[in-house]
Scaffold this motif. Structure first.
Motif, PDB file in Angstrom:
ATOM      1  N   SER A  12       0.846  -1.181   0.000  1.00 15.00           N
ATOM      2  CA  SER A  12       0.000   0.000   0.000  1.00 15.00           C
ATOM      3  C   SER A  12       0.887   1.238   0.000  1.00 15.00           C
ATOM      4  O   SER A  12       2.116   1.141   0.121  1.00 15.00           O
ATOM      5  N   GLU A  17      -6.355   3.565   2.481  1.00 10.28           N
ATOM      6  CA  GLU A  17      -7.025   2.635   3.380  1.00 10.28           C
ATOM      7  C   GLU A  17      -6.628   1.213   2.984  1.00 10.28           C
ATOM      8  O   GLU A  17      -6.593   0.882   1.798  1.00 10.28           O
ATOM      9  N   ASN A  19      -7.406  -2.901   3.566  1.00 11.20           N
ATOM     10  CA  ASN A  19      -8.335  -3.911   4.068  1.00 11.20           C
ATOM     11  C   ASN A  19      -7.699  -5.294   3.957  1.00 11.20           C
ATOM     12  O   ASN A  19      -7.288  -5.700   2.869  1.00 11.20           O
ATOM     13  N   THR A  21      -8.392  -9.293   4.658  1.00 13.74           N
ATOM     14  CA  THR A  21      -9.478 -10.229   4.926  1.00 13.74           C
ATOM     15  C   THR A  21      -8.940 -11.559   5.437  1.00 13.74           C
ATOM     16  O   THR A  21      -7.933 -12.063   4.952  1.00 13.74           O
ATOM     17  N   LYS A  54     -19.870  -4.929  13.243  1.00  9.39           N
ATOM     18  CA  LYS A  54     -18.732  -4.036  13.056  1.00  9.39           C
ATOM     19  C   LYS A  54     -18.253  -3.498  14.393  1.00  9.39           C
ATOM     20  O   LYS A  54     -19.045  -3.162  15.265  1.00  9.39           O
ATOM     21  N   THR A  56     -15.267  -0.706  15.920  1.00  9.83           N
ATOM     22  CA  THR A  56     -14.315   0.357  15.568  1.00  9.83           C
ATOM     23  C   THR A  56     -13.643   0.870  16.821  1.00  9.83           C
ATOM     24  O   THR A  56     -14.282   1.048  17.851  1.00  9.83           O
ATOM     25  N   ALA A  60      -8.442   1.138  14.139  1.00  9.01           N
ATOM     26  CA  ALA A  60      -8.899   0.227  13.096  1.00  9.01           C
ATOM     27  C   ALA A  60     -10.389  -0.045  13.212  1.00  9.01           C
ATOM     28  O   ALA A  60     -11.024   0.296  14.204  1.00  9.01           O
ATOM     29  N   SER A  61     -10.910  -0.681  12.153  1.00  7.63           N
ATOM     30  CA  SER A  61     -12.276  -1.202  12.175  1.00  7.63           C
ATOM     31  C   SER A  61     -12.236  -2.674  11.816  1.00  7.63           C
ATOM     32  O   SER A  61     -11.339  -3.115  11.074  1.00  7.63           O
ATOM     33  N   THR A  72     -12.810  -8.742   8.112  1.00  8.83           N
ATOM     34  CA  THR A  72     -11.936  -7.810   7.407  1.00  8.83           C
ATOM     35  C   THR A  72     -11.442  -6.741   8.362  1.00  8.83           C
ATOM     36  O   THR A  72     -12.244  -6.042   8.995  1.00  8.83           O
ATOM     37  N   SER A  74      -9.741  -3.236   8.734  1.00  7.69           N
ATOM     38  CA  SER A  74      -9.592  -2.033   7.929  1.00  7.69           C
ATOM     39  C   SER A  74      -8.722  -1.028   8.668  1.00  7.69           C
ATOM     40  O   SER A  74      -9.025  -0.650   9.805  1.00  7.69           O
TER      41      SER A  74
END
Lengths: 112, 119
Positions: A12, A17, A19, A21, A54, A56, A60-61, A72, A74
């Motif tokens: 990246s 952002e 992600n 998985t 979800k 958060t 991170a999330s 996942t 994020s």
């Protein structure tokens, strides 16, 4: 035992952002999903944990679909200091036998 | 708080020798774990303990023994070291946190690791 799979590596750029998985098809009802970050020559460090939907926090999330067979992580707006290996962990201390299964880790490389 | 500490940091053994790795935590955690980490294989659970005086096998227990005589300490023993036990060993500890919306959850705190080489 649950089999955990995650990508071996990802690249990246700063500010993007990311992600990551994790697949855990055989997850048990009592299992939690936890993500850890590890830098070279250090022990893993907790990032985030969830059971469903979800979650958060400040760094991170974590997204978990209804069937919980994947999750996942994020990371918003990564920086060079986020270059590390990220591990997915499935399990929990209240499982029968206390089974804790780590994925093989995803090596994230953040470039300027 | 020192958190989780491991002794020693490095060790080289010859095949057949024995040694004990010490893990200590000052967070009053109930649960403690020993993992090994090998290249490309993530972390694998060797043994764990859910309280003082109790231990149980994890995913890869063969060749190792453990003891939890005191709540703050968890010892990992290798009775007769083999080259296949060359690895980095991590200790971790945790206590469950009861959340209102979900069943108990937990965060493991890891030590800095012990790098063991068996020749």
């Amino acid at each position: 035992l649950a089999k955990i799979t995650q990508p071996i590596s990802m690249d990246s750029y700063e500010g993007q952002e990311v992600n990551i998985t994790c697949s855990h098809n055989n997850i048990a009802t009592n299992d939690y999903i936890t993500w850890y970050q590890q830098f070279p020559s250090q022990g893993p460090r907790f990032i985030i944990q969830g059971y469903k939907t979800k979650v958060t926090n400040e760094v991170a999330s974590l997204f978990i679909p209804a069937d919980r067979k994947s999750s996942t992580l994020s990371l918003p707006r990564v920086s060079l200091s986020d270059t590390a290996v990220y591990y997915c962990l499935v399990g929990g201390p209240y499982n029968q036998g206390g089974k804790l299964i780590f994925g093989q880790g995803t090596e994230l490389s953040v470039k300027p | 708080n020192a958190g989780v500490t491991q002794t020693p940091k490095f060790r080289v053994l010859k095949t057949g020798q024995s040694m004990t790795l010490l893990c200590a935590q000052d967070m009053n955690h109930e649960y403690m774990y020993w993992y090994r980490q090998d290249p490309g294989m993530g972390l694998r659970l060797i043994h764990y303990s859910v309280g003082e005086g109790t231990t149980a096998k994890g995913e890869v227990p063969d060749g190792y023994n453990v003891s939890r005589l005191k709540k703050q300490n968890f010892l990992l023993g290798l009775e007769s070291a083999a080259p296949s036990q060359t690895s980095v060993y991590f200790c971790a500890s945790t206590s469950p946190i009861v959340l209102a919306a979900d069943p108990s959850s937990y965060e493991q705190y890891f030590g800095p690791g012990t790098r063991l080489t068996v020749t």
